[in-house]
Structure formats: C-alpha cells, structure tokens
Design a protein around this motif. Structure first.
Motif, mmCIF file in Angstrom:
data_model
loop_
_atom_site.group_PDB
_atom_site.id
_atom_site.type_symbol
_atom_site.label_atom_id
_atom_site.label_comp_id
_atom_site.label_asym_id
_atom_site.label_seq_id
_atom_site.Cartn_x
_atom_site.Cartn_y
_atom_site.Cartn_z
ATOM 1 N N ILE A 195 0.831 -1.076 0.149
ATOM 2 C CA ILE A 195 -0.082 0.051 -0.072
ATOM 3 C C ILE A 195 0.962 1.227 0.185
ATOM 4 O O ILE A 195 1.997 0.960 0.522
ATOM 5 C CB ILE A 195 -0.972 -0.182 1.319
ATOM 6 N N THR A 196 0.437 2.265 -0.635
ATOM 7 C CA THR A 196 1.341 3.556 -0.372
ATOM 8 C C THR A 196 0.369 4.585 0.383
ATOM 9 O O THR A 196 -0.580 4.756 0.485
ATOM 10 C CB THR A 196 0.939 4.204 -1.953
ATOM 11 N N VAL A 197 1.374 4.822 1.398
ATOM 12 C CA VAL A 197 0.794 6.123 2.398
ATOM 13 C C VAL A 197 1.281 7.445 2.510
ATOM 14 O O VAL A 197 2.488 7.620 2.052
ATOM 15 C CB VAL A 197 1.251 5.290 3.764
ATOM 16 N N SER A 198 0.464 8.475 2.571
ATOM 17 C CA SER A 198 0.762 9.765 2.480
ATOM 18 C C SER A 198 1.510 10.308 3.774
ATOM 19 O O SER A 198 0.739 11.044 4.381
ATOM 20 C CB SER A 198 -0.121 10.537 2.046
ATOM 21 N N ALA A 199 2.510 9.591 4.320
ATOM 22 C CA ALA A 199 3.230 10.026 5.442
ATOM 23 C C ALA A 199 4.580 9.761 5.489
ATOM 24 O O ALA A 199 4.958 8.766 4.571
ATOM 25 C CB ALA A 199 2.611 9.163 6.557
ATOM 26 N N PRO A 200 5.456 10.159 5.993
ATOM 27 C CA PRO A 200 6.972 10.064 6.153
ATOM 28 C C PRO A 200 7.023 8.689 6.531
ATOM 29 O O PRO A 200 6.527 8.031 7.594
ATOM 30 C CB PRO A 200 7.470 10.821 7.225
ATOM 31 N N PRO A 201 8.336 7.973 6.028
ATOM 32 C CA PRO A 201 8.581 6.513 6.240
ATOM 33 C C PRO A 201 8.899 6.355 7.605
ATOM 34 O O PRO A 201 8.232 5.120 8.386
ATOM 35 C CB PRO A 201 9.687 6.167 5.407
ATOM 36 N N ALA A 202 9.553 7.392 8.312
ATOM 37 C CA ALA A 202 9.734 7.107 10.038
ATOM 38 C C ALA A 202 8.543 6.858 10.713
ATOM 39 O O ALA A 202 8.410 6.341 11.829
ATOM 40 C CB ALA A 202 10.588 8.452 10.287
ATOM 41 N N THR A 203 7.595 7.870 10.143
ATOM 42 C CA THR A 203 6.175 7.566 11.057
ATOM 43 C C THR A 203 5.799 6.001 10.748
ATOM 44 O O THR A 203 4.904 5.495 11.646
ATOM 45 C CB THR A 203 5.180 8.618 10.652
ATOM 46 N N VAL A 204 5.481 5.776 9.607
ATOM 47 C CA VAL A 204 4.912 4.445 9.479
ATOM 48 C C VAL A 204 5.944 3.287 10.153
ATOM 49 O O VAL A 204 5.050 2.406 10.587
ATOM 50 C CB VAL A 204 4.984 4.133 7.710
ATOM 51 N N TYR A 205 7.178 3.508 9.876
ATOM 52 C CA TYR A 205 7.778 2.372 10.664
ATOM 53 C C TYR A 205 7.773 2.225 11.968
ATOM 54 O O TYR A 205 7.526 1.249 12.712
ATOM 55 C CB TYR A 205 9.285 2.532 10.225
ATOM 56 N N ALA A 206 7.524 3.342 12.713
ATOM 57 C CA ALA A 206 7.406 3.726 14.295
ATOM 58 C C ALA A 206 6.093 2.960 14.542
ATOM 59 O O ALA A 206 6.031 2.204 15.646
ATOM 60 C CB ALA A 206 7.466 5.037 14.556
ATOM 61 N N LEU A 207 5.042 2.911 13.570
ATOM 62 C CA LEU A 207 3.745 2.264 13.946
ATOM 63 C C LEU A 207 3.727 0.675 14.062
ATOM 64 O O LEU A 207 3.268 0.005 14.646
ATOM 65 C CB LEU A 207 2.358 2.771 13.249
ATOM 66 N N VAL A 208 4.660 0.262 13.200
ATOM 67 C CA VAL A 208 4.813 -1.013 12.814
ATOM 68 C C VAL A 208 5.602 -1.819 14.002
ATOM 69 O O VAL A 208 5.351 -2.639 14.621
ATOM 70 C CB VAL A 208 5.474 -1.559 11.531
ATOM 71 N N ALA A 209 6.613 -0.788 14.345
ATOM 72 C CA ALA A 209 7.723 -1.378 15.368
ATOM 73 C C ALA A 209 7.047 -1.223 16.678
ATOM 74 O O ALA A 209 7.733 -1.956 17.459
ATOM 75 C CB ALA A 209 9.029 -0.401 15.146
ATOM 76 N N ASP A 210 6.125 -0.557 17.060
ATOM 77 C CA ASP A 210 5.575 -0.313 18.530
ATOM 78 C C ASP A 210 4.512 -1.082 18.564
ATOM 79 O O ASP A 210 3.420 -0.760 18.291
ATOM 80 C CB ASP A 210 5.257 1.141 19.014
ATOM 81 N N VAL A 211 4.807 -2.301 18.976
ATOM 82 C CA VAL A 211 3.338 -3.454 19.321
ATOM 83 C C VAL A 211 2.624 -2.973 20.343
ATOM 84 O O VAL A 211 1.156 -3.520 20.073
ATOM 85 C CB VAL A 211 4.222 -4.820 19.537
ATOM 86 N N THR A 212 2.894 -2.255 21.176
ATOM 87 C CA THR A 212 2.030 -1.615 22.299
ATOM 88 C C THR A 212 0.587 -1.056 21.490
ATOM 89 O O THR A 212 -0.222 -0.942 22.035
ATOM 90 C CB THR A 212 2.715 -0.814 23.172
ATOM 91 N N THR A 213 0.809 -0.431 20.483
ATOM 92 C CA THR A 213 -0.181 0.409 19.587
ATOM 93 C C THR A 213 -0.938 -0.594 18.780
ATOM 94 O O THR A 213 -2.017 -0.057 18.102
ATOM 95 C CB THR A 213 0.531 1.459 18.721
ATOM 96 N N TRP A 214 -0.680 -1.896 18.334
ATOM 97 C CA TRP A 214 -1.314 -2.688 17.406
ATOM 98 C C TRP A 214 -2.771 -2.967 17.828
ATOM 99 O O TRP A 214 -3.459 -2.624 16.896
ATOM 100 C CB TRP A 214 -0.513 -3.871 17.255
ATOM 101 N N PRO A 215 -3.116 -3.068 19.071
ATOM 102 C CA PRO A 215 -4.612 -3.214 19.370
ATOM 103 C C PRO A 215 -5.389 -2.184 18.653
ATOM 104 O O PRO A 215 -6.519 -2.380 18.458
ATOM 105 C CB PRO A 215 -4.714 -3.738 20.679
ATOM 106 N N GLN A 216 -4.507 -0.750 19.065
ATOM 107 C CA GLN A 216 -5.438 0.307 18.331
ATOM 108 C C GLN A 216 -5.331 0.557 16.883
ATOM 109 O O GLN A 216 -6.408 1.079 16.320
ATOM 110 C CB GLN A 216 -5.103 1.590 19.250
#
Length: 328
Positions: A19-40
C-alpha cells in the motif's frame, strides 16, 4: 510443540501485499515497530505482549500475539528482528496455532520520491500436513488480515499530528476489602452481568477455549436507550488481569481497548482498576454529536460514558468480594 508440515522440503506459500501511504516512512515504521499500539491500529489484533527484547527500537523481540482470524481468536508466539536503518522487520512464528505449521514474513517500509511511503507485507506459510482445506483457510485469513492491517496502518499514519488528539487513555479504581481472586471471579463471569449490573441489558458470552471469551452485549444508557458492542477478552487468571478489545464500537470511536487489573496490596486490601484506551473517529464524532462538535467535547463525553459504566462494574465487584470475605 508446534505442528509440523508433511515434508521439511515442501515449498511454502508466499504472498505479498502493499500500500502507498501519504506520510513519512519514519512515522509508518514507528507504528509497525511499536507493538503496544497494535490493538488500536490493527483491527484483527486483540492483545500483544513482549516476552523478550534485546534492545528497545532494534534487534530481536519475542512476542505473544492474540488476534481475530476468521471467527476465532488465535494466539501464537513470534520472533521479530527490527532494523530501523533499513526500515525492515522480519518475523517468524515460533509457536504456531493450528492449522498453521509455519508462518513468517517481513515488513518493508520504503521512502518514495514524493516523501510518501510504500509499505510491503510479505508472508510465507505452510499448513499442518499440507492439508489443502487448511491452506485455503490460511490463505483467506492472511489475505483478509494483510489488507485490513495495511489499510489501518495507512489511515493511522495519515492522521498526522491530530492523532495525539484522537488517542487517549484513562482509568478508574476502587479499593476493595476483599480478595483479588473474588474480584477477578466477578469480572470473569461476564455471563452473569445482566443479573448483577444495572447497565447491562443483555450479554451473550462464548468461551471456545479457556481464557478467551467473545461477548455480545447490550448496554443501557442513562436516557434509557441501549447500544450494542461486541468484544473479545483474554483472561489471565494467574495474574488477575483481563484485557479486551471491542470489535464493534460506537460511531464516535474507531478503536477501544481496555484492561481490568486487580492488585493485592500490602495492607491486605485489593486495588481494582479499569483502564480504557480510545481512538476517536473525527467523522464519527461529527455524525454522533453534530458538525460543530469538537474533539475535546467528544473526549469528555466518551470519558464520562465509559468511566460511568466501568466504575459501576468496579463498585459491584467490590461489593461481591467484600461480601465473600465477610461470609468466609
């Protein structure tokens, strides 16, 4: 022991979703890396626990994950390797759930020339004993969950700075002059809540396996109306903790997770706490509260509504546990 495939040389099935995301890669990577946010962030994910971690933000992690797959909640243990420089995260299930014999893959987060991000999610898998029917079930679950996860990741990342306003956590507590086990027992037996709690009009509970519950509940509002929610709960009796995720949420929210935490205190009392984590849906807020409604107003209303119900539940759990102690 994890289930095994018929042949060690059998070639795994490989899938790729992107998928293509209109956001910086650092923001996207951080969301995948931080599993504490996954349920949300990710709809299928109910709960994640980090069992081992080499170093925060990089290296290896051992995770236990609970997620909805089809009509059931499944749990497995995965090992991840995070590379924040390359922005890749590889994963491999080390304890699988049937009918999966093996499962692994990789997240790839790549910067585009326009400053956006391309996210690729790879999977490879084998079914137990190479069963074609099981392979088809796995293929459907991987495809459905991958598409849902990527779309959710896109929607969350593209919220930008407003995400801080949409996302909030709060808690309510009661001190109980009773045993932690009795408080847990009250909260665990949600099937009895319609008889025990004034705000629960109806509740259907299914427990396909011990400790994993699905709930369909009608809750009464102060104005006499009712609203329906469906939830999945994971109950840890050994820790006196129950975590949950609402799969069907009120229109003003895009996500709602929570936990009941019951802690024995040194003075012989028990502290019971209800935690809520909520993500608001801006469009849903306007639909529910009117076009002029602000996120601040929505946060206050959601806090009051959820807090009122959980505080009522805590008070009844307190009464139940204290009566049990008095009778013992």
């Amino acid at each position: 022991m994890a289930p095994t495939a018929t042949s060690e040389t059998e070639a795994p099935h490989v899938t790729e979703h992107s998928i293509t995301v209109s956001a910086p890669p650092a923001t996207v990577y951080a969301l995948v890396a931080d599993v504490t946010t996954w349920p949300q962030v990710f709809g299928p994910t109910v709960h994640v626990e980090v069992l081992e971690e080499a170093a925060p933000g990089g290296g290896e992690q051992l995770l236990r994950i609970w997620a909805v797959a089809g009509e059931r909640v499944r749990t497995w243990t995965s090992r991840r390797t995070l590379d924040p420089v390359a922005r890749t995260i590889t994963f491999r299930q080390v304890v699988t759930a049937a009918p999966v014999a093996s499962m692994g893959g990789e997240w790839r987060v790549q910067e585009l020339e326009n400053g956006g991000t391309r996210v690729t999610l790879l999977h490879d898998y084998l079914a137990v004993n190479g069963d074609p029917a099981a392979e088809e079930l796995i293929a459907q679950a991987v495809d459905r969950n991958s598409r849902a996860e990527l779309l959710a990741l896109k929607n969350t990342a593209e919220q930008g700075d407003i995400r801080e306003e949409l996302h909030f956590t709060f808690s309510d507590s009661e001190i109980v002059f009773g045993a932690a086990g009795d408080v847990f027992a009250f909260l665990d037996r949600a099937d009895l809540w319609p008889q025990r709690l004034p705000h629960v009009a109806r509740l259907e509970l299914n427990e396909d396996e011990p400790g994993i519950q699905r709930m369909d509940m009608d809750t009464r509002s102060p104005d006499g109306s009712t609203h329906n929610t469906t939830s999945v709960r994971v109950c840890f009796e050994d820790r006196n903790v129950i975590v949950y995720k609402q799969l069907r949420v009120p229109v003003a929210m895009s996500g709602h997770t929570g936990r009941w935490v019951i802690e024995p205190l040194e003075d012989g009392t028990t502290r019971a706490t209800s935690w809520h984590t909520v993500t608001l849906d801006p469009d849903g807020v306007r639909t529910a509260l009117g076009p002029e409604a602000t996120l601040s107003e929505a946060r206050t209303l959601v806090r009051e509504a959820l807090g009122a119900n959980s505080s009522t539940t805590l008070r009844h759990a307190k009464q139940f546990a204290e009566e049990a102690r008095a009778e013992s």
